[in-house]
Design an enzyme around this catalytic site. Structure first.
Site, PDB file in Angstrom:
ATOM      1  N   HIS A 141       0.773  -1.051   0.003  1.00 48.66           N
ATOM      2  CA  HIS A 141      -0.134   0.142   0.067  1.00 48.66           C
ATOM      3  C   HIS A 141       0.899   1.030  -0.705  1.00 48.66           C
ATOM      4  O   HIS A 141       0.178   2.648   0.267  1.00 48.66           O
ATOM      5  CB  HIS A 141      -0.526  -0.130   1.153  1.00 48.66           C
ATOM      6  CG  HIS A 141      -2.033   1.309   0.906  1.00 48.66           C
ATOM      7  ND1 HIS A 141      -2.053   1.820   2.087  1.00 48.66           N
ATOM      8  CD2 HIS A 141      -3.760   1.052   0.030  1.00 48.66           C
ATOM      9  CE1 HIS A 141      -3.595   2.737   1.764  1.00 48.66           C
ATOM     10  NE2 HIS A 141      -4.224   2.458   0.979  1.00 48.66           N
ATOM     11  N   LYS A 164       2.392   4.521  -0.862  1.00 54.71           N
ATOM     12  CA  LYS A 164       3.281   5.521  -2.461  1.00 54.71           C
ATOM     13  C   LYS A 164       4.722   6.178  -2.257  1.00 54.71           C
ATOM     14  O   LYS A 164       5.113   7.168  -1.573  1.00 54.71           O
ATOM     15  CB  LYS A 164       1.947   6.495  -2.342  1.00 54.71           C
ATOM     16  CG  LYS A 164       0.815   5.685  -2.892  1.00 54.71           C
ATOM     17  CD  LYS A 164       0.037   5.255  -1.264  1.00 54.71           C
ATOM     18  CE  LYS A 164      -1.397   5.553  -1.944  1.00 54.71           C
ATOM     19  NZ  LYS A 164      -2.029   4.532  -0.514  1.00 54.71           N
ATOM     20  N   ASP A 206      17.504   9.399  -7.787  1.00 51.14           N
ATOM     21  CA  ASP A 206      19.062   9.551  -7.482  1.00 51.14           C
ATOM     22  C   ASP A 206      19.537   9.822  -6.511  1.00 51.14           C
ATOM     23  O   ASP A 206      20.600   9.970  -6.130  1.00 51.14           O
ATOM     24  CB  ASP A 206      19.648  10.873  -8.094  1.00 51.14           C
ATOM     25  CG  ASP A 206      19.115  10.698  -9.806  1.00 51.14           C
ATOM     26  OD1 ASP A 206      18.966   9.718 -10.236  1.00 51.14           O
ATOM     27  OD2 ASP A 206      18.920  11.528 -10.488  1.00 51.14           O
ATOM     28  N   HIS A 234      -8.626  11.371   1.085  1.00 44.47           N
ATOM     29  CA  HIS A 234      -8.115  10.524   0.975  1.00 44.47           C
ATOM     30  C   HIS A 234      -6.645  10.207   1.704  1.00 44.47           C
ATOM     31  O   HIS A 234      -5.830   9.335   1.697  1.00 44.47           O
ATOM     32  CB  HIS A 234      -7.774   9.989  -0.725  1.00 44.47           C
ATOM     33  CG  HIS A 234      -6.854   8.453  -0.589  1.00 44.47           C
ATOM     34  ND1 HIS A 234      -5.783   8.521  -0.848  1.00 44.47           N
ATOM     35  CD2 HIS A 234      -7.364   7.470  -0.575  1.00 44.47           C
ATOM     36  CE1 HIS A 234      -5.366   7.033  -1.221  1.00 44.47           C
ATOM     37  NE2 HIS A 234      -6.525   6.192  -1.180  1.00 44.47           N
ATOM     38  N   LYS A 281      -3.749  11.067   4.978  1.00 44.48           N
ATOM     39  CA  LYS A 281      -3.604  10.263   5.957  1.00 44.48           C
ATOM     40  C   LYS A 281      -2.310  10.836   6.185  1.00 44.48           C
ATOM     41  O   LYS A 281      -0.635  10.834   6.612  1.00 44.48           O
ATOM     42  CB  LYS A 281      -2.841   8.747   5.794  1.00 44.48           C
ATOM     43  CG  LYS A 281      -4.286   7.624   4.703  1.00 44.48           C
ATOM     44  CD  LYS A 281      -2.962   7.981   3.684  1.00 44.48           C
ATOM     45  CE  LYS A 281      -3.916   6.968   2.017  1.00 44.48           C
ATOM     46  NZ  LYS A 281      -6.014   6.129   2.593  1.00 44.48           N
ATOM     47  N   ASP A 310       0.208  19.232  19.374  1.00 43.46           N
ATOM     48  CA  ASP A 310       1.245  19.855  20.206  1.00 43.46           C
ATOM     49  C   ASP A 310       2.058  20.995  18.699  1.00 43.46           C
ATOM     50  O   ASP A 310       3.120  21.605  19.520  1.00 43.46           O
ATOM     51  CB  ASP A 310       1.821  19.442  21.053  1.00 43.46           C
ATOM     52  CG  ASP A 310       1.496  18.776  22.198  1.00 43.46           C
ATOM     53  OD1 ASP A 310       0.197  18.779  21.898  1.00 43.46           O
ATOM     54  OD2 ASP A 310       1.629  18.532  22.901  1.00 43.46           O
TER      55      ASP A 310
END
Length: 471
Positions: free
Chosen positions: A127, A129, A134, A303, A305, A310
């Site tokens: 899952h 991404k 380089d 979508h 996450k 603080d």
């Protein structure tokens, strides 16, 4: 002790199973147009290698743009590797898309396709991404590659709301190491045909970044999220596309709110997987009763996450707050300890609030908390389309297990789940009485398939050990 001081402790990194580096530069990226622009620019400037790992790479206009950029990089002599998830791209990406990449000099691997010897292996998904270029820059966040994340201005379709981050500095090596691990896992054997670059030099005035490379059964991020809920002192603002939290995590958030922490949760108002949306709503009541503020996004899909605590600590990545992300999937998240970035995260969160509806304890006919507009009227939602089966099944299993074992008191909002589970069991019982032959065939298939797989794997292991002993 302030949260920032607690985050400096070695114990914190051990809880999260994180790899930590100081002296990094980070840039916050919002939504697909800005993020994809940065990704394509980095691919276009690559000189040595490009590593791309993504759960979904859609065969659409945006996918074509990335394919063109990757093939062009390979044509310049850049070593290009692409890793995609089989289930994520199922029915989204045709075989000729990957063939076109391979023909253009791109090395392509697929994570966890179906295998007759491993009938349950499909549960674990890649899952992540991730984009690495380089040894100098790395990107991660919640964005898959496709038109949904880019939007369509001509048709007045905004992009899905999502967040990513660009990293330069020593932490890049840890993101690359996570890619290498996934690349080798996709092959089934450690081939060591790709190596991460040594860590880049720390940058003066840079920030501290911890890389959390989630693997099946690691639970590092799960422990971290609970810890943050326990030690946050002033505020904890969360954004989650598929919130199906465990009872323990819900209680941790509720406990923080009761302790005076400003806890906020931003979730989709209309999810692309409605089963998850329904299960997410089942946690609203205990959160709201404890003082957690819950908001539902009014756009096409939320979508992202992310978390910010603080005004000093931020998390950005691919992990949702559900057991699929915490336990079964490969995920990649980064945490950043920096007041300036946290201020940007908070400003972005407050901007999101202007396009969200707060959920309050106003009872509708179902007795479930409902989103209430500023004028006090309960707001109706347009039903979404399908169901994210894995995380939904995990949430259902948690409720049904609690009803049998009585290990916790069920909330009234879980009544439909319990009722549905009872009806399914009654249906199965009736089928066993009136259609025993059909049930026997189903049981036979589900017993024979893994049985044959285990026998073949056992024979293979026995043959390997015999050959090793003969050497």
């Amino acid at each position: 002790m302030e949260l920032l001081d607690a985050l400096l402790a070695e114990d914190f990194r051990r809880v999260a199973e994180a790899r930590h580096a100081a002296g990094n530069q980070v840039r916050l990226l919002r939504d697909g147009p800005e993020t994809f622009g940065a990704w394509l620019e980095a691919i276009g400037a690559a000189k040595r290698y490009v590593w791309l790992e993504n759960y979904i790479i859609q065969d659409d206009a945006m996918g074509a743009a990335f394919a063109q950029a990757l093939i062009a990089a390979a044509g310049r002599g850049v070593a290009v590797r692409v890793l995609y998830d089989w289930l994520g791209c199922l029915r989204r990406t045709r075989a000729d898309f990957w063939q076109r990449l391979r023909a253009g000099g791109v090395r392509v691997r697929v994570y966890n396709p179906p295998h007759p010897l491993h009938p349950l292996r499909w549960i674990s998904r890649d899952h992540r991404k991730v984009l690495c270029v380089d040894g100098e820059s790395a990107f991660t966040g919640g964005l898959c590659i496709g038109n949904d994340w880019y939007g369509d201005a001509a048709r007045a379709m905004p992009p899905w709301r999502d967040t990513a981050v660009a990293i330069k500095g020593p932490a890049v090596a840890y993101v690359e190491a996570a890619f290498v691990d996934s690349w080798e896992a996709a092959s089934g054997l450690p081939q060591r045909d790709v190596e991460a670059e040594p860590g880049a030099a720390a940058r003066p005035g840079g920030v501290e970044v911890s890389v959390i490379a989630g693997r099946p059964d690691s639970l590092g991020l799960y422990r971290l999220e609970q810890l943050i809920a326990e030690i946050a002192e002033r505020r904890l603002w969360l954004t989650d596309g598929y919130f199906v939290a465990t009872t323990a995590y819900v209680r941790a958030l509720a406990g923080a709110a009761r302790g005076g922490v400003d806890v906020r949760l931003l979730v989709p108002g209309s999810s692309d997987w409605p089963l998850v949306g329904a299960l997410s709503k089942s946690a609203y009541r205990p959160l709201l009763q404890a003082g957690v503020r819950v908001f539902e996004w009014n756009g096409p899909m939320l979508h992202a996450k992310t978390a910010v605590a603080d005004s000093c600590w931020s998390r950005i990545g691919s992990s949702n707050s559900n057991l699929a992300s915490w336990i079964t999937n490969r995920e990649l998240d980064v945490t950043i300890k920096d007041y300036a970035l946290a201020a940007q995260m908070e400003a972005m969160y407050e901007a999101d609030m202007t396009n969200a509806t707060e959920v309050v304890l106003a009872r509708g006919r179902s007795g479930i908390p409902r989103p209430v507009a500023p004028d006090g009227h309960a707001q109706e939602r347009t039903p979404a389309k399908a169901g994210r089966l894995l995380s939904g099944a995990i949430g259902l299993g948690s409720t049904l297990s609690a009803s049998f074992t009585r290990r916790r008191q069920l909330d009234p909002t879980e009544s439909l789940v319990v009722l549905g589970g009872g009806l399914v069991l009654l249906l199965l019982g009736a089928m066993a009485v009136f259609l025993p032959r059909l049930v026997a065939w189903v049981v036979a298939v589900f017993a024979l398939w893994p049985g044959v797989g285990l026998v073949l794997r056992g024979v293979r292991l026995w043959w390997t050990s015999r050959n090793d002993a003969a050497r």
